[in-house]
Scaffold this motif. Structure first.
Motif, PDB file in Angstrom:
ATOM      1  N   GLU A 154      -6.265  -9.144  -0.316  1.00 49.76           N
ATOM      2  CA  GLU A 154      -7.664  -9.060  -0.744  1.00 49.76           C
ATOM      3  C   GLU A 154      -8.207 -10.464  -0.972  1.00 49.76           C
ATOM      4  O   GLU A 154      -7.490 -11.345  -1.441  1.00 49.76           O
ATOM      5  CB  GLU A 154      -7.787  -8.255  -2.043  1.00 49.76           C
TER       6      GLU A 154
ATOM      7  N   CYS B  66      -4.186  -6.450   6.814  1.00 50.70           N
ATOM      8  CA  CYS B  66      -3.010  -5.630   6.533  1.00 50.70           C
ATOM      9  C   CYS B  66      -1.912  -6.011   7.510  1.00 50.70           C
ATOM     10  O   CYS B  66      -2.168  -6.527   8.598  1.00 50.70           O
ATOM     11  CB  CYS B  66      -3.320  -4.138   6.593  1.00 50.70           C
TER      12      CYS B  66
ATOM     13  N   TYR C 151      -0.386   5.397   9.900  1.00 52.16           N
ATOM     14  CA  TYR C 151      -0.472   5.233   8.448  1.00 52.16           C
ATOM     15  C   TYR C 151       0.532   6.148   7.751  1.00 52.16           C
ATOM     16  O   TYR C 151       1.208   5.737   6.800  1.00 52.16           O
ATOM     17  CB  TYR C 151      -1.894   5.513   7.954  1.00 52.16           C
TER      18      TYR C 151
ATOM     19  N   GLU D 274     -12.018  -7.715  -1.897  1.00 49.60           N
ATOM     20  CA  GLU D 274     -12.169  -6.942  -0.667  1.00 49.60           C
ATOM     21  C   GLU D 274     -10.898  -7.070   0.178  1.00 49.60           C
ATOM     22  O   GLU D 274     -10.386  -8.171   0.386  1.00 49.60           O
ATOM     23  CB  GLU D 274     -13.364  -7.455   0.144  1.00 49.60           C
ATOM     24  N   THR D 275     -10.405  -5.941   0.679  1.00 49.36           N
ATOM     25  CA  THR D 275      -9.251  -5.959   1.579  1.00 49.36           C
ATOM     26  C   THR D 275      -9.692  -6.554   2.909  1.00 49.36           C
ATOM     27  O   THR D 275     -10.625  -6.058   3.541  1.00 49.36           O
ATOM     28  CB  THR D 275      -8.696  -4.542   1.784  1.00 49.36           C
TER      29      THR D 275
ATOM     30  N   SER E  41      -0.503   4.487  -1.256  1.00 48.01           N
ATOM     31  CA  SER E  41      -1.329   5.689  -1.356  1.00 48.01           C
ATOM     32  C   SER E  41      -1.175   6.553  -0.104  1.00 48.01           C
ATOM     33  O   SER E  41      -1.146   6.035   1.015  1.00 48.01           O
ATOM     34  CB  SER E  41      -2.802   5.295  -1.521  1.00 48.01           C
TER      35      SER E  41
ATOM     36  N   HIS F 169      -7.266   4.295   3.014  1.00 45.53           N
ATOM     37  CA  HIS F 169      -8.536   3.686   2.606  1.00 45.53           C
ATOM     38  C   HIS F 169      -9.334   3.348   3.869  1.00 45.53           C
ATOM     39  O   HIS F 169      -8.771   2.904   4.867  1.00 45.53           O
ATOM     40  CB  HIS F 169      -8.248   2.426   1.785  1.00 45.53           C
ATOM     41  N   PRO F 170     -10.662   3.529   3.847  1.00 45.30           N
ATOM     42  CA  PRO F 170     -11.475   3.242   5.045  1.00 45.30           C
ATOM     43  C   PRO F 170     -11.288   1.832   5.612  1.00 45.30           C
ATOM     44  O   PRO F 170     -11.286   1.652   6.833  1.00 45.30           O
ATOM     45  CB  PRO F 170     -12.916   3.453   4.563  1.00 45.30           C
ATOM     46  N   THR F 171     -11.127   0.832   4.747  1.00 44.48           N
ATOM     47  CA  THR F 171     -10.934  -0.533   5.252  1.00 44.48           C
ATOM     48  C   THR F 171      -9.596  -0.670   5.966  1.00 44.48           C
ATOM     49  O   THR F 171      -9.508  -1.319   7.009  1.00 44.48           O
ATOM     50  CB  THR F 171     -11.033  -1.560   4.105  1.00 44.48           C
TER      51      THR F 171
ATOM     52  N   LYS G 203      -8.026   1.767   7.443  1.00 45.16           N
ATOM     53  CA  LYS G 203      -8.208   2.520   8.691  1.00 45.16           C
ATOM     54  C   LYS G 203      -8.905   1.638   9.732  1.00 45.16           C
ATOM     55  O   LYS G 203      -8.502   1.591  10.895  1.00 45.16           O
ATOM     56  CB  LYS G 203      -9.012   3.787   8.415  1.00 45.16           C
TER      57      LYS G 203
ATOM     58  N   SER H 146      -1.327  -5.426   2.140  1.00 42.77           N
ATOM     59  CA  SER H 146      -2.690  -5.905   2.369  1.00 42.77           C
ATOM     60  C   SER H 146      -2.938  -7.164   1.555  1.00 42.77           C
ATOM     61  O   SER H 146      -2.210  -7.465   0.609  1.00 42.77           O
ATOM     62  CB  SER H 146      -3.712  -4.828   1.987  1.00 42.77           C
TER      63      SER H 146
ATOM     64  N   ILE I 234       0.863  -1.175   0.000  1.00 40.26           N
ATOM     65  CA  ILE I 234       0.000   0.000   0.000  1.00 40.26           C
ATOM     66  C   ILE I 234       0.901   1.227   0.000  1.00 40.26           C
ATOM     67  O   ILE I 234       1.732   1.394   0.903  1.00 40.26           O
ATOM     68  CB  ILE I 234      -0.917   0.015   1.234  1.00 40.26           C
TER      69      ILE I 234
END
Length: 139
Positions: free
Chosen positions: A45, A53, A30, A49-50, A6, A10-12, A14, A43, A4
């Motif tokens: 998937e 992590c 993060y 779906e994640t 970015s 991402h909400p997931t 978090k 992560s 990851i």
């Protein structure tokens, strides 16, 4: 597993990090993964779906510290956490991987072969443990 990178959390991710660190510290943790070259966040998937992590810190070229490892509750017990650790053992030429953890996670690490050392009551009423896995020096 995918890394990851970015800068936007991402909400997931978090949500996953909130399982293993204080919710008010999630954004700070993060940011360390996106700003510090020694830190990496990965992560997994399942069906797009994640579900997990794992954050690590490379202390040097041979030692890795697991900073965070989290799996969605409904996905626990399916070998996802173990597969994340296996990824590091197979992908990187490391000799030692360790973490500081709580009593609830000791059995998980023990089943994987980590040596468990009690750190005692590090915080009032909270026992902590150091878990360490020594890998073949010839890796």
């Amino acid at each position: 597993m995918k890394e990851i990178t970015s800068t936007a959390v991402h909400p997931t991710i978090k949500k996953l990090l909130s399982y293993v660190t204080l919710e008010e510290k999630v954004n700070e943790e993060y940011k360390k993964y996106t700003c510090l070259p020694s830190r990496k966040l990965y992560s997994i998937e399942v069906n797009g779906e994640t579900v997990s992590c794992m954050g690590v810190e490379f202390l040097n070229s041979k030692e890795v510290s697991i900073k965070h490892i989290a799996v969605l509750p409904r996905e626990r017990g399916k070998g996802i956490g173990s597969s994340m650790i296996s990824f590091f053992c197979e992908t990187y030429d490391i000799h030692s991987i360790f973490a500081e953890t709580d009593k609830e996670a000791v059995n998980f690490y023990s089943k994987f072969g980590f040596q468990i050392t009690s750190l005692g009551e590090k915080y009032p009423g909270v026992k902590r443990f150091c878990v360490n896995l020594k890998l073949n020096e010839a890796n």
